[in-house]
Design a protein around this motif. Structure first.
Motif, PDB file in Angstrom:
ATOM      1  N   ARG A 464      87.356 -10.018  -3.332  1.00 55.17           N
ATOM      2  CA  ARG A 464      86.624 -11.141  -2.751  1.00 55.17           C
ATOM      3  C   ARG A 464      85.566 -10.654  -1.762  1.00 55.17           C
ATOM      4  O   ARG A 464      84.411 -11.095  -1.799  1.00 55.17           O
ATOM      5  CB  ARG A 464      87.596 -12.099  -2.066  1.00 55.17           C
ATOM      6  CG  ARG A 464      86.926 -13.329  -1.455  1.00 55.17           C
ATOM      7  CD  ARG A 464      87.956 -14.329  -0.945  1.00 55.17           C
ATOM      8  NE  ARG A 464      87.305 -15.474  -0.350  1.00 55.17           N
ATOM      9  CZ  ARG A 464      86.940 -15.533   0.935  1.00 55.17           C
ATOM     10  NH1 ARG A 464      87.174 -14.504   1.729  1.00 55.17           N
ATOM     11  NH2 ARG A 464      86.357 -16.614   1.388  1.00 55.17           N
ATOM     12  N   GLN A 465      85.958  -9.737  -0.883  1.00 53.74           N
ATOM     13  CA  GLN A 465      85.012  -9.249   0.122  1.00 53.74           C
ATOM     14  C   GLN A 465      83.948  -8.357  -0.506  1.00 53.74           C
ATOM     15  O   GLN A 465      82.791  -8.343  -0.065  1.00 53.74           O
ATOM     16  CB  GLN A 465      85.761  -8.501   1.224  1.00 53.74           C
ATOM     17  CG  GLN A 465      86.611  -9.391   2.115  1.00 53.74           C
ATOM     18  CD  GLN A 465      85.766 -10.363   2.910  1.00 53.74           C
ATOM     19  OE1 GLN A 465      84.625 -10.075   3.261  1.00 53.74           O
ATOM     20  NE2 GLN A 465      86.331 -11.531   3.218  1.00 53.74           N
ATOM     21  N   LEU A 466      84.310  -7.594  -1.527  1.00 52.52           N
ATOM     22  CA  LEU A 466      83.320  -6.764  -2.209  1.00 52.52           C
ATOM     23  C   LEU A 466      82.226  -7.635  -2.813  1.00 52.52           C
ATOM     24  O   LEU A 466      81.030  -7.337  -2.679  1.00 52.52           O
ATOM     25  CB  LEU A 466      83.994  -5.939  -3.316  1.00 52.52           C
ATOM     26  CG  LEU A 466      84.704  -4.666  -2.877  1.00 52.52           C
ATOM     27  CD1 LEU A 466      85.573  -4.130  -4.010  1.00 52.52           C
ATOM     28  CD2 LEU A 466      83.711  -3.594  -2.435  1.00 52.52           C
ATOM     29  N   ILE A 467      82.626  -8.709  -3.473  1.00 49.84           N
ATOM     30  CA  ILE A 467      81.651  -9.575  -4.120  1.00 49.84           C
ATOM     31  C   ILE A 467      80.821 -10.331  -3.084  1.00 49.84           C
ATOM     32  O   ILE A 467      79.596 -10.471  -3.219  1.00 49.84           O
ATOM     33  CB  ILE A 467      82.358 -10.548  -5.081  1.00 49.84           C
ATOM     34  CG1 ILE A 467      82.984  -9.755  -6.251  1.00 49.84           C
ATOM     35  CG2 ILE A 467      81.385 -11.593  -5.620  1.00 49.84           C
ATOM     36  CD1 ILE A 467      83.841 -10.576  -7.168  1.00 49.84           C
ATOM     37  N   ILE A 468      81.468 -10.788  -2.023  1.00 48.01           N
ATOM     38  CA  ILE A 468      80.746 -11.490  -0.955  1.00 48.01           C
ATOM     39  C   ILE A 468      79.683 -10.576  -0.344  1.00 48.01           C
ATOM     40  O   ILE A 468      78.605 -11.033   0.040  1.00 48.01           O
ATOM     41  CB  ILE A 468      81.727 -11.982   0.137  1.00 48.01           C
ATOM     42  CG1 ILE A 468      82.564 -13.141  -0.399  1.00 48.01           C
ATOM     43  CG2 ILE A 468      80.985 -12.400   1.394  1.00 48.01           C
ATOM     44  CD1 ILE A 468      83.649 -13.588   0.566  1.00 48.01           C
TER      45      ILE A 468
END
Length: 471
Positions: A464-468
């Protein structure tokens, strides 16, 4: 939670767990500060909060001072392609030691080894060869020869290039970084790797008959396993032929990708080609060889180019090299490259399935040609500032054969890379801090499965944080 705060918090937790797990390595690191600046004598081995101290190694594993054993997927940055205890190399070294060392003279073994090196790497352009103590020294001497012979001063180098400790060309340096630089004081001309149009424009601005050499890695090692396109390599060959400059192929690492060197697989020859330690079984070694007319200038009886070096022909490297080249034969080169392709495909599939790669790649995922095209696009984009270039996926792999590198992009790329490194260490997998994994002959499909499963776990934990971070 903002991405920067998230990754900093996760990295802090990883550092704490790592320190708790490795108290003996921590103490060894602290004690070493009494005699070594930063407790270190090789910058690339430093990591935060401290590097592991190794107690022993065997085959394809390393055991730390704290008693934990790790799968070694780093292989001494390519020099250790044979693993840590190849019995045939160990026997060759023992034979060499039994006959004494530091001769201060010639030996029959070096002559046999030189013949084997020339025969093997002739398709890359090596007709005659000289030995050195390291790849750094080989590149340094090759450049010195180019300047002396051509009577010119300018040397064309490329973004992301690494040719030894005094020949380092990160993208930041080419963008005008004011950080201290220890590069040799040559008249370097900087150009973007794999970019024919911009390189052509840069060359057109040079005064006529000033270019002495073109120094390039056909596949960059330290620069992240970026492979030059076949078109780019032939473009450089054409430039060298037109200008009279020497085309120097730094194959210290990437020569492992082809039986006769990587450039030979692309159908292009260098005027000078440099080799590194794996060629001598992982011992202290480097070499430069090339066109007969160039190399004959090093003939001491002709008193033209001077090339000394106490350990150039040391008996350990000569004996180990004779055996090592037989071990790493054409079948083993092919096998190891296929193992690398196996790993690359598994990692690509993870990035596609988990949404790390864009939807366009997911939609084309059944077409390997389109996936490979996407990977080539990534390689070409890397000459942009990777901390801000938004077209790159947040996590990606660059690879050619048995040389692979998992990498990150975006403003927090370095922190993600460090977190990824700690994730692997926590699972007893040893890779470079920068994500580099040049496979060794000890690596197996089971190791590739373990590594790719750990990559999948990392992605699912932080997806999730990688994509954000890229939105």
């Amino acid at each position: 939670m903002e991405t920067a705060t998230y990754v900093e918090y996760a990295l802090g937790g990883a550092h704490e767990e790592y320190s708790t797990r490795n108290p003996r390595s921590l103490k060894a690191h602290r004690d070493a500060h009494s005699h070594l600046p930063g407790g270190n004598t090789r910058t690339v081995l430093h990591m935060e909060p401290f590097p592991l101290t190794w107690a022993s190694a065997k085959s394809g594993t390393l055991t730390s001072l704290d008693g934990d054993t790790y799968i070694d997927l780093l292989g001494e940055f390519s020099a250790g392609i044979f693993g840590h205890s190849e019995p045939r190399i160990a026997e060759a070294v023992q034979v060499a030691l039994s006959k004494g060392w530091n001769y201060g003279g010639n030996s029959q073994t070096e002559k046999e080894f030189a013949q084997k090196v020339c025969q093997r790497f002739a398709p890359s352009g090596i007709e005659l060869v000289r030995f050195t103590n390291s790849g750094t020294e080989a590149n340094t001497t090759a450049l010195g020869a180019a300047l002396a012979i051509t009577k010119r001063r300018k040397i064309l180098v490329f973004s992301g290039g690494y040719h030894g400790s005094t020949l380092v060309f990160p993208i930041a340096l080419m963008q005008g970084s004011t950080a201290p630089c220890m590069n040799l004081p040559h008249d370097f001309v900087y150009a973007p790797y794999n970019n024919i149009s911009e390189t052509s424009a840069i060359l057109e601005d040079l005064p006529q008959d000033t270019l002495a050499a073109i120094l390039v890695e056909p596949v960059q090692g330290s620069g992240g396993c970026r492979a030059a396109t076949k078109t780019f390599l032939h473009f450089l060959r054409n430039i060298a032929d037109k200008t009279g400059a020497f085309l120097i192929f730094d194959e210290v690492m990437c020569s492992r990708l082809g039986y006769s060197g990587y450039s030979a697989t692309q159908g292009v020859r260098g005027d000078i080609v440099t080799l590194g330690k794996y060629v001598a079984g992982g011992m202290t070694f480097g070499a430069f060889g090339g066109r007969r007319d160039i190399m004959e200038l090093f003939d001491p009886s002709k008193n033209q180019l001077f090339h000394p070096g106490t350990y150039n022909n040391n008996v350990l490297s000569m004996h180990a090299g004779l055996v090592g080249l037989d071990i790493y034969n054409a079948d083993e080169v092919d096998r190891l490259n296929k193992l690398g392709d196996y790993l690359k495909t598994k990692v690509q599939r993870i990035f596609i399935d988990e949404g790390i790669y864009p939807d366009t790649v997911k939609n084309a995922s059944s077409n390997l040609i389109e996936i490979d095209s996407f990977q080539r696009d990534i390689t070409l984009q890397l000459d942009e500032d990777a901390t801000t270039h938004l077209d790159l996926p947040p996590m990606f792999i660059t690879a050619r054969g048995s040389m692979l590198n998992v990498r990150f992009s975006g403003p927090n790329a370095a922190k993600w890379q460090a977190l990824y490194h700690h994730h692997m260490l926590a699972r007893n997998i040893h890779i470079a801090a920068r994500g580099y994994t040049p496979l060794t002959l000890c690596a197996t499909e089971a190791h590739m499965d373990d590594y790719s499963n750990s990559i999948r776990e990392f992605v699912r934990t932080h997806k999730r944080q990688l994509i954000i971070s890229q939105s």
